[in-house]
Motif scaffolding. Sequence first.
Motif, PDB file in Angstrom:
ATOM      1  N   GLU A  43       0.823  -1.219   0.000  1.00  0.00           N
ATOM      2  CA  GLU A  43       0.000   0.000   0.000  1.00  0.00           C
ATOM      3  C   GLU A  43       0.854   1.265   0.000  1.00  0.00           C
ATOM      4  N   GLN A  44       2.147   1.121  -0.255  1.00  0.00           N
ATOM      5  CA  GLN A  44       3.125   2.216  -0.278  1.00  0.00           C
ATOM      6  C   GLN A  44       3.286   2.898   1.084  1.00  0.00           C
ATOM      7  N   LYS A  45       3.054   2.127   2.135  1.00  0.00           N
ATOM      8  CA  LYS A  45       3.317   2.618   3.485  1.00  0.00           C
ATOM      9  C   LYS A  45       4.795   2.359   3.778  1.00  0.00           C
ATOM     10  N   ILE A  46       5.491   3.368   4.283  1.00  0.00           N
ATOM     11  CA  ILE A  46       6.924   3.223   4.563  1.00  0.00           C
ATOM     12  C   ILE A  46       7.127   2.267   5.744  1.00  0.00           C
ATOM     13  N   LEU A  47       8.009   1.295   5.535  1.00  0.00           N
ATOM     14  CA  LEU A  47       8.378   0.338   6.579  1.00  0.00           C
ATOM     15  C   LEU A  47       9.781   0.615   7.113  1.00  0.00           C
ATOM     16  N   ALA A  48      10.634   1.233   6.273  1.00  0.00           N
ATOM     17  CA  ALA A  48      11.998   1.547   6.690  1.00  0.00           C
ATOM     18  C   ALA A  48      12.557   2.651   5.798  1.00  0.00           C
ATOM     19  N   THR A  49      13.464   3.443   6.377  1.00  0.00           N
ATOM     20  CA  THR A  49      14.163   4.481   5.610  1.00  0.00           C
ATOM     21  C   THR A  49      15.653   4.413   5.917  1.00  0.00           C
ATOM     22  N   LEU A  50      16.438   4.862   4.962  1.00  0.00           N
ATOM     23  CA  LEU A  50      17.869   5.040   5.158  1.00  0.00           C
ATOM     24  C   LEU A  50      18.297   6.175   4.241  1.00  0.00           C
ATOM     25  N   GLY A  51      18.860   7.219   4.838  1.00  0.00           N
ATOM     26  CA  GLY A  51      19.279   8.376   4.063  1.00  0.00           C
ATOM     27  C   GLY A  51      20.791   8.498   4.001  1.00  0.00           C
ATOM     28  N   ILE A  52      21.252   9.192   2.975  1.00  0.00           N
ATOM     29  CA  ILE A  52      22.682   9.489   2.831  1.00  0.00           C
ATOM     30  C   ILE A  52      22.814  11.002   2.780  1.00  0.00           C
ATOM     31  N   GLU A  53      23.540  11.557   3.741  1.00  0.00           N
ATOM     32  CA  GLU A  53      23.833  12.980   3.721  1.00  0.00           C
ATOM     33  C   GLU A  53      25.158  13.163   2.998  1.00  0.00           C
ATOM     34  N   ARG A  54      25.118  13.880   1.884  1.00  0.00           N
ATOM     35  CA  ARG A  54      26.344  14.112   1.118  1.00  0.00           C
ATOM     36  C   ARG A  54      27.149  15.216   1.799  1.00  0.00           C
ATOM     37  N   ILE A  55      28.413  14.927   2.070  1.00  0.00           N
ATOM     38  CA  ILE A  55      29.325  15.911   2.651  1.00  0.00           C
ATOM     39  C   ILE A  55      30.602  15.843   1.816  1.00  0.00           C
ATOM     40  N   GLU A  56      30.783  16.862   0.976  1.00  0.00           N
ATOM     41  CA  GLU A  56      31.853  16.875  -0.022  1.00  0.00           C
ATOM     42  C   GLU A  56      31.730  15.629  -0.901  1.00  0.00           C
ATOM     43  N   GLN A  57      32.771  14.817  -1.022  1.00  0.00           N
ATOM     44  CA  GLN A  57      32.706  13.622  -1.869  1.00  0.00           C
ATOM     45  C   GLN A  57      32.349  12.359  -1.082  1.00  0.00           C
ATOM     46  N   ASP A  58      31.966  12.545   0.179  1.00  0.00           N
ATOM     47  CA  ASP A  58      31.623  11.420   1.044  1.00  0.00           C
ATOM     48  C   ASP A  58      30.143  11.447   1.390  1.00  0.00           C
ATOM     49  N   GLY A  59      29.668  10.335   1.921  1.00  0.00           N
ATOM     50  CA  GLY A  59      28.291  10.245   2.383  1.00  0.00           C
ATOM     51  C   GLY A  59      28.255   9.763   3.815  1.00  0.00           C
ATOM     52  N   LEU A  60      27.267  10.250   4.556  1.00  0.00           N
ATOM     53  CA  LEU A  60      27.065   9.842   5.937  1.00  0.00           C
ATOM     54  C   LEU A  60      25.680   9.216   6.033  1.00  0.00           C
ATOM     55  N   LEU A  61      25.633   7.943   6.395  1.00  0.00           N
ATOM     56  CA  LEU A  61      24.337   7.273   6.536  1.00  0.00           C
ATOM     57  C   LEU A  61      23.615   7.841   7.746  1.00  0.00           C
ATOM     58  N   ARG A  62      22.325   8.129   7.568  1.00  0.00           N
ATOM     59  CA  ARG A  62      21.531   8.682   8.657  1.00  0.00           C
ATOM     60  C   ARG A  62      20.071   8.309   8.466  1.00  0.00           C
TER      61      ARG A  62
END
Length: 148
Positions: A43-62
């Motif tokens: 039903e397109q209900k979110i069960l989980a999220t994982l974001g990537i914050e871009r910081i320069e050429q790196d990413g921080l999982l959040r």
Amino acid sequence: MKQIRTANEQDIEKVSAFLGQAEVSSEGVASIIDHFILLEDAEQKILATLGIERIEQDGLLRSLVISPGVDQTNLLTLFKSAISLAKHKELKRLFLATNKQASIQFFAMLGFEQVKMDELPGHIESSNHISQLLKKADPMFMVSQIEK
């Protein structure tokens, strides 16, 4: 049936609400919504999220939020999708912070290695997300090189 996909602008409110229910900050979500991976039910209900914050050429999982009932297989696929997204966004490394010793083995299986706080690059160490974490906990840090 569950589906994993990259979030888009139409998902901003839904993602912010999902994070809010878990008492996770949704600050800055709108500006990085295309760096979020979503696990949804039929039903397109979110069960989980994982974001990537871009910081320069790196990413921080959040913003890792998981609903009860999400199994390890789905979680593994969520992380693999985030790593693929990081590759697609041409990031060089992915960093994460965790305060759960039990999760170290899981992240190591995904190619992350533990690093000490003083080994973090300055742009990651001084990020708002890391600053907020350090006020609440004594996290462990891990990094993964993104292969091209």
